[in-house]
Design a protein around this motif. Structure first.
Motif, PDB file in Angstrom:
ATOM      1  N   VAL A 291       6.026  -5.735  -1.590  1.00 28.22           N
ATOM      2  CA  VAL A 291       4.801  -4.940  -1.486  1.00 28.22           C
ATOM      3  C   VAL A 291       4.381  -4.884  -0.016  1.00 28.22           C
ATOM      4  CG1 VAL A 291       2.341  -4.851  -2.063  1.00 28.22           C
ATOM      5  CG2 VAL A 291       4.000  -5.493  -3.819  1.00 28.22           C
ATOM      6  N   ALA A 292       3.962  -3.696   0.425  1.00 32.54           N
ATOM      7  CA  ALA A 292       3.385  -3.545   1.759  1.00 32.54           C
ATOM      8  C   ALA A 292       1.864  -3.584   1.636  1.00 32.54           C
ATOM      9  CB  ALA A 292       3.833  -2.229   2.387  1.00 32.54           C
ATOM     10  N   PHE A 293       1.262  -4.593   2.222  1.00 33.78           N
ATOM     11  CA  PHE A 293      -0.195  -4.810   2.214  1.00 33.78           C
ATOM     12  C   PHE A 293      -0.788  -3.950   3.337  1.00 33.78           C
ATOM     13  CE2 PHE A 293      -3.410  -8.464   3.376  1.00 33.78           C
ATOM     14  CZ  PHE A 293      -4.484  -7.673   2.976  1.00 33.78           C
ATOM     15  N   CYS A 294      -1.625  -2.969   2.962  1.00 36.18           N
ATOM     16  CA  CYS A 294      -2.152  -1.982   3.919  1.00 36.18           C
ATOM     17  C   CYS A 294      -3.682  -2.028   3.951  1.00 36.18           C
ATOM     18  CB  CYS A 294      -1.677  -0.582   3.533  1.00 36.18           C
ATOM     19  SG  CYS A 294       0.114  -0.419   3.365  1.00 36.18           S
ATOM     20  N   PRO A 295      -4.265  -3.081   4.508  1.00 33.74           N
ATOM     21  CA  PRO A 295      -5.711  -3.276   4.393  1.00 33.74           C
ATOM     22  C   PRO A 295      -6.545  -2.178   5.043  1.00 33.74           C
ATOM     23  CG  PRO A 295      -4.777  -4.800   6.001  1.00 33.74           C
ATOM     24  CD  PRO A 295      -3.622  -4.159   5.293  1.00 33.74           C
ATOM     25  N   THR A 296      -6.092  -1.685   6.198  1.00 34.78           N
ATOM     26  CA  THR A 296      -6.895  -0.697   6.915  1.00 34.78           C
ATOM     27  C   THR A 296      -7.066   0.570   6.094  1.00 34.78           C
ATOM     28  OG1 THR A 296      -5.814  -1.579   8.879  1.00 34.78           O
ATOM     29  CG2 THR A 296      -7.206   0.318   9.203  1.00 34.78           C
ATOM     30  N   SER A 297      -5.966   1.068   5.522  1.00 32.28           N
ATOM     31  CA  SER A 297      -6.061   2.307   4.744  1.00 32.28           C
ATOM     32  C   SER A 297      -6.741   2.063   3.401  1.00 32.28           C
ATOM     33  CB  SER A 297      -4.684   2.943   4.552  1.00 32.28           C
ATOM     34  OG  SER A 297      -3.975   2.374   3.497  1.00 32.28           O
ATOM     35  N   ASN A 298      -6.552   0.877   2.812  1.00 30.67           N
ATOM     36  CA  ASN A 298      -7.215   0.584   1.531  1.00 30.67           C
ATOM     37  C   ASN A 298      -8.734   0.595   1.700  1.00 30.67           C
ATOM     38  OD1 ASN A 298      -4.664  -1.846   0.561  1.00 30.67           O
ATOM     39  ND2 ASN A 298      -4.667   0.365   0.361  1.00 30.67           N
ATOM     40  N   PHE A 300     -10.294   2.281   4.292  1.00 31.83           N
ATOM     41  CA  PHE A 300     -10.661   3.620   4.761  1.00 31.83           C
ATOM     42  C   PHE A 300     -10.784   4.618   3.604  1.00 31.83           C
ATOM     43  CE2 PHE A 300      -9.584   7.819   6.623  1.00 31.83           C
ATOM     44  CZ  PHE A 300     -10.600   7.910   7.555  1.00 31.83           C
ATOM     45  N   LEU A 301      -9.856   4.538   2.644  1.00 26.58           N
ATOM     46  CA  LEU A 301      -9.884   5.454   1.502  1.00 26.58           C
ATOM     47  C   LEU A 301     -10.663   4.889   0.312  1.00 26.58           C
ATOM     48  CD1 LEU A 301      -6.231   6.894   1.445  1.00 26.58           C
ATOM     49  CD2 LEU A 301      -8.292   7.971   2.354  1.00 26.58           C
ATOM     50  N   GLY A 302     -11.226   3.686   0.481  1.00 27.42           N
ATOM     51  CA  GLY A 302     -11.999   3.086  -0.600  1.00 27.42           C
ATOM     52  C   GLY A 302     -11.165   2.744  -1.818  1.00 27.42           C
ATOM     53  N   SER A 303      -9.891   2.362  -1.582  1.00 26.46           N
ATOM     54  CA  SER A 303      -8.966   2.150  -2.703  1.00 26.46           C
ATOM     55  C   SER A 303      -9.147   0.809  -3.398  1.00 26.46           C
ATOM     56  CB  SER A 303      -7.516   2.260  -2.204  1.00 26.46           C
ATOM     57  OG  SER A 303      -7.290   3.529  -1.632  1.00 26.46           O
ATOM     58  N   GLY A 304      -9.552  -0.211  -2.646  1.00 27.24           N
ATOM     59  CA  GLY A 304      -9.708  -1.538  -3.241  1.00 27.24           C
ATOM     60  C   GLY A 304      -9.145  -2.614  -2.341  1.00 27.24           C
ATOM     61  N   LEU A 305      -9.105  -3.844  -2.847  1.00 25.88           N
ATOM     62  CA  LEU A 305      -8.715  -5.027  -2.065  1.00 25.88           C
ATOM     63  C   LEU A 305      -7.430  -5.616  -2.632  1.00 25.88           C
ATOM     64  CD1 LEU A 305     -12.259  -6.713  -1.993  1.00 25.88           C
ATOM     65  CD2 LEU A 305     -11.330  -5.070  -0.335  1.00 25.88           C
ATOM     66  N   PHE A 306      -6.396  -5.696  -1.799  1.00 27.65           N
ATOM     67  CA  PHE A 306      -5.123  -6.280  -2.243  1.00 27.65           C
ATOM     68  C   PHE A 306      -5.294  -7.778  -2.462  1.00 27.65           C
ATOM     69  CE2 PHE A 306      -1.031  -8.321  -0.988  1.00 27.65           C
ATOM     70  CZ  PHE A 306      -0.282  -7.897  -2.073  1.00 27.65           C
ATOM     71  N   GLY A 325      -1.351   8.026   8.368  1.00 26.43           N
ATOM     72  CA  GLY A 325      -2.649   8.286   8.804  1.00 26.43           C
ATOM     73  C   GLY A 325      -3.853   7.888   7.964  1.00 26.43           C
ATOM     74  N   ALA A 326      -3.736   7.301   6.762  1.00 30.57           N
ATOM     75  CA  ALA A 326      -4.935   6.773   6.115  1.00 30.57           C
ATOM     76  C   ALA A 326      -5.383   5.517   6.840  1.00 30.57           C
ATOM     77  CB  ALA A 326      -4.668   6.480   4.649  1.00 30.57           C
ATOM     78  N   GLY A 327      -4.434   4.725   7.308  1.00 32.99           N
ATOM     79  CA  GLY A 327      -4.760   3.633   8.210  1.00 32.99           C
ATOM     80  C   GLY A 327      -5.221   4.216   9.527  1.00 32.99           C
ATOM     81  N   THR A 328      -6.147   3.554  10.182  1.00 33.43           N
ATOM     82  CA  THR A 328      -6.787   4.143  11.364  1.00 33.43           C
ATOM     83  C   THR A 328      -6.303   3.544  12.679  1.00 33.43           C
ATOM     84  OG1 THR A 328      -8.622   2.618  10.925  1.00 33.43           O
ATOM     85  CG2 THR A 328      -8.881   4.873  10.173  1.00 33.43           C
ATOM     86  N   SER A 329      -5.207   2.801  12.639  1.00 31.97           N
ATOM     87  CA  SER A 329      -4.670   2.234  13.873  1.00 31.97           C
ATOM     88  C   SER A 329      -3.183   1.948  13.720  1.00 31.97           C
ATOM     89  CB  SER A 329      -5.388   0.924  14.210  1.00 31.97           C
ATOM     90  OG  SER A 329      -4.776   0.287  15.310  1.00 31.97           O
ATOM     91  N   PHE A 330      -2.417   2.174  14.790  1.00 34.22           N
ATOM     92  CA  PHE A 330      -1.007   1.783  14.827  1.00 34.22           C
ATOM     93  C   PHE A 330      -0.848   0.282  15.070  1.00 34.22           C
ATOM     94  CE2 PHE A 330      -0.327   6.269  15.299  1.00 34.22           C
ATOM     95  CZ  PHE A 330       1.010   6.519  14.983  1.00 34.22           C
ATOM     96  N   SER A 331      -1.944  -0.390  15.416  1.00 37.71           N
ATOM     97  CA  SER A 331      -1.874  -1.786  15.834  1.00 37.71           C
ATOM     98  C   SER A 331      -1.827  -2.739  14.640  1.00 37.71           C
ATOM     99  CB  SER A 331      -3.087  -2.119  16.704  1.00 37.71           C
ATOM    100  OG  SER A 331      -3.181  -3.517  16.913  1.00 37.71           O
ATOM    101  N   LEU A 332      -0.793  -3.573  14.585  1.00 35.32           N
ATOM    102  CA  LEU A 332      -0.760  -4.594  13.532  1.00 35.32           C
ATOM    103  C   LEU A 332      -1.752  -5.720  13.829  1.00 35.32           C
ATOM    104  CD1 LEU A 332       2.975  -4.773  12.400  1.00 35.32           C
ATOM    105  CD2 LEU A 332       1.020  -3.999  11.080  1.00 35.32           C
ATOM    106  N   LEU A 333      -2.116  -5.927  15.078  1.00 39.15           N
ATOM    107  CA  LEU A 333      -3.192  -6.886  15.376  1.00 39.15           C
ATOM    108  C   LEU A 333      -4.491  -6.397  14.751  1.00 39.15           C
ATOM    109  CD1 LEU A 333      -2.444  -7.651  19.148  1.00 39.15           C
ATOM    110  CD2 LEU A 333      -2.010  -9.156  17.190  1.00 39.15           C
ATOM    111  N   ASN A 334      -4.792  -5.129  14.943  1.00 34.96           N
ATOM    112  CA  ASN A 334      -5.974  -4.517  14.351  1.00 34.96           C
ATOM    113  C   ASN A 334      -5.912  -4.573  12.820  1.00 34.96           C
ATOM    114  OD1 ASN A 334      -7.746  -2.064  13.552  1.00 34.96           O
ATOM    115  ND2 ASN A 334      -8.162  -2.353  15.734  1.00 34.96           N
TER     116      ASN A 334
END
Length: 434
Positions: A291-298, A300-306, A325-334
């Motif tokens: 699974v790819a954990f995508c917190p920024t886009s989750n 941003f789109l109001g999808s929920g919490l992994f 582009g649902a995630g708002t940064s290319f930075s993995l630190l961010n």
């Protein structure tokens, strides 16, 4: 052939195991004054500078970074190359967002010239942010994937990508057919998979946009080409899950749709997995799927919490994804900054050593590439980043208050972004210098 040997001196930190499996202290190696030795694009030694410097022949160049930390290059396990130009698009949740912004943006990638231009911008952004490997969605157009692979080959990056397969529930200008999706994917596999450091991913967008015929042929491609990847979306949004149930009433759930078409396996990566039940986690673990954990886009789109602790409990491989582009940064630190908050909202903690693991070795394990990338183990590709402790005045001041590498790492994942990445190396070559 002349051997090109070079050494890099700085603080060095890398993951060697998952903290959830071995505990925090056994999960990493840290050298306060470390040395990384690179031969012909691969790591030949890593350790304390005091021990390794005397072993080097005179004349071998040593790059010495002050106030810096070397880590493995970051690994992004889910990102959309054609969505670079629509990052930060206002106001919608997943399904409306796709129709309002994503599909019109992806339409442009039928034009190879446009795809070439965006490929350069996209890869430059990855490298500027310290990402040296990514698992990437193209558009439905083969031109998009050819453009991306051509630029990645020029830079000698380790990259995995695929053409989207999508034969229903999308605008006519963006759909293929079951047969054309199969044929175009097969041609791309034959051209690119295993060429240099490139790999192909069979990429049905998500269950609602593929007919059963197309999903059957996606499974066939995996059987015909062992070693290719499978990359799609899973359980991101509650309305999406209801839609899947209505389209596939005979399957017991979203994951079961993919399971039915034989799309689970050791090189299968499912983005999001925000709303998984225990049975689905069990099945992902059994099949070696990730699974790819995508917190920024989750967020941003109001999808929920992994639910990372749930995934850990079942031993599911988890990587980190920016999901631009649902995630708002290319930075993995961010992205790790957001991941920490997602865990906090669930009453859980994301330890900095687990963050490092997710962004490096965890991603490599999710992609079954941990024998080549994800750590600074001798023999691995020399994909690494140099992080600057003095990148911003605030970061500099805050790190001066730090009492341990653990604290420093947490500060980097909380305050860090593209400015923190001083240099990025791929296969021993400097591919970004701030």
């Amino acid at each position: 052939m002349t051997v090109t040997r070079k050494a890099y001196r700085a603080a060095i930190l890398h993951s060697i195991a998952d903290p959830a499996e071995v505990g925090l202290e056994a999960s990493h190696e840290y050298y306060e004054d470390g040395l990384l030795v690179v031969d012909d694009g691969r790591i030949s030694a890593v350790g304390h500078a005091s021990e390794l410097l005397p072993t080097l022949d005179a004349g071998i160049p040593v790059e010495h970074y002050q106030d810096a930390l070397i880590t493995p290059g970051f690994i992004d396990t889910h990102i959309h190359f054609p969505q670079t130009g629509m990052i930060g698009s206002y106001g919608e949740q997943l399904l409306d967002w796709l129709n309002t912004y994503t599909f019109p943006c992806e339409k442009q990638f039928a034009d190879k010239g446009h795809a070439d231009q965006v490929a350069k911008i996209f890869l430059k952004e990855l490298l500027r942010n310290g990402t040296t490997t990514a698992l990437v969605f193209g558009s439905v157009h083969p031109e998009s994937v050819n453009a991306l692979f051509e630029e990645a080959e020029r830079l000698d990056l380790r990259l995995i990508a695929g053409k989207v397969m999508m034969d229903r529930n999308a605008p006519d200008y963006l759909t293929d057919t079951a047969e054309s999706g199969y044929a175009e994917s097969k041609a791309l596999i034959e051209r690119w998979h295993g060429k240099g450091r490139l790999h192909y991913a069979v990429t049905p967008r998500f269950a609602p946009t593929s007919t059963p015929e197309q999903l059957t042929l996606a499974g066939q491609l995996l059987k015909e080409h062992p070693g290719v990847y499978m990359h799609t979306h899973l359980s991101e949004n509650l309305k999406e899950i209801d839609w899947v149930k209505s389209l596939f009433p005979e399957q017991k759930g979203y994951l079961d749709v993919y399971d039915h078409f034989e799309l689970l396996g050791e090189r299968s990566v499912f983005a999001h997995g925000v709303h998984l039940c225990d049975e689905e986690c069990q099945r992902l673990a059994e099949t070696g799927s990730a699974v790819a954990f995508c917190p920024t886009s989750n967020l941003f789109l109001g999808s929920g919490l992994f639910n990372l602790p749930q995934a850990e409990r079942f031993g599911v491989n988890v990587g980190l994804g920016t999901d631009v582009g649902a995630g708002t940064s290319f930075s993995l630190l961010n992205t790790l900054n957001e991941a920490y908050k997602v865990m906090q909202l669930q009453g859980a903690r994301l330890h900095p050593y687990k963050s490092l693991y997710l962004a490096t070795l965890g991603g490599a394990r999710a992609l079954r590439l941990d024998d080549r990338i994800g750590s600074l183990r001798p023999g691995n590709d020399a994909d690494f980043v140099v992080l600057d402790y003095k990148a911003t005045p605030l970061l500099d001041y805050r790190i001066q208050q730090s009492n341990s590498i653990e604290e420093t790492l947490f500060v980097l994942t909380t305050l860090g972004d593209d400015r923190t990445v001083r240099e990025t190396y791929a296969a021993g070559r400097c591919v970004h210098q701030r």
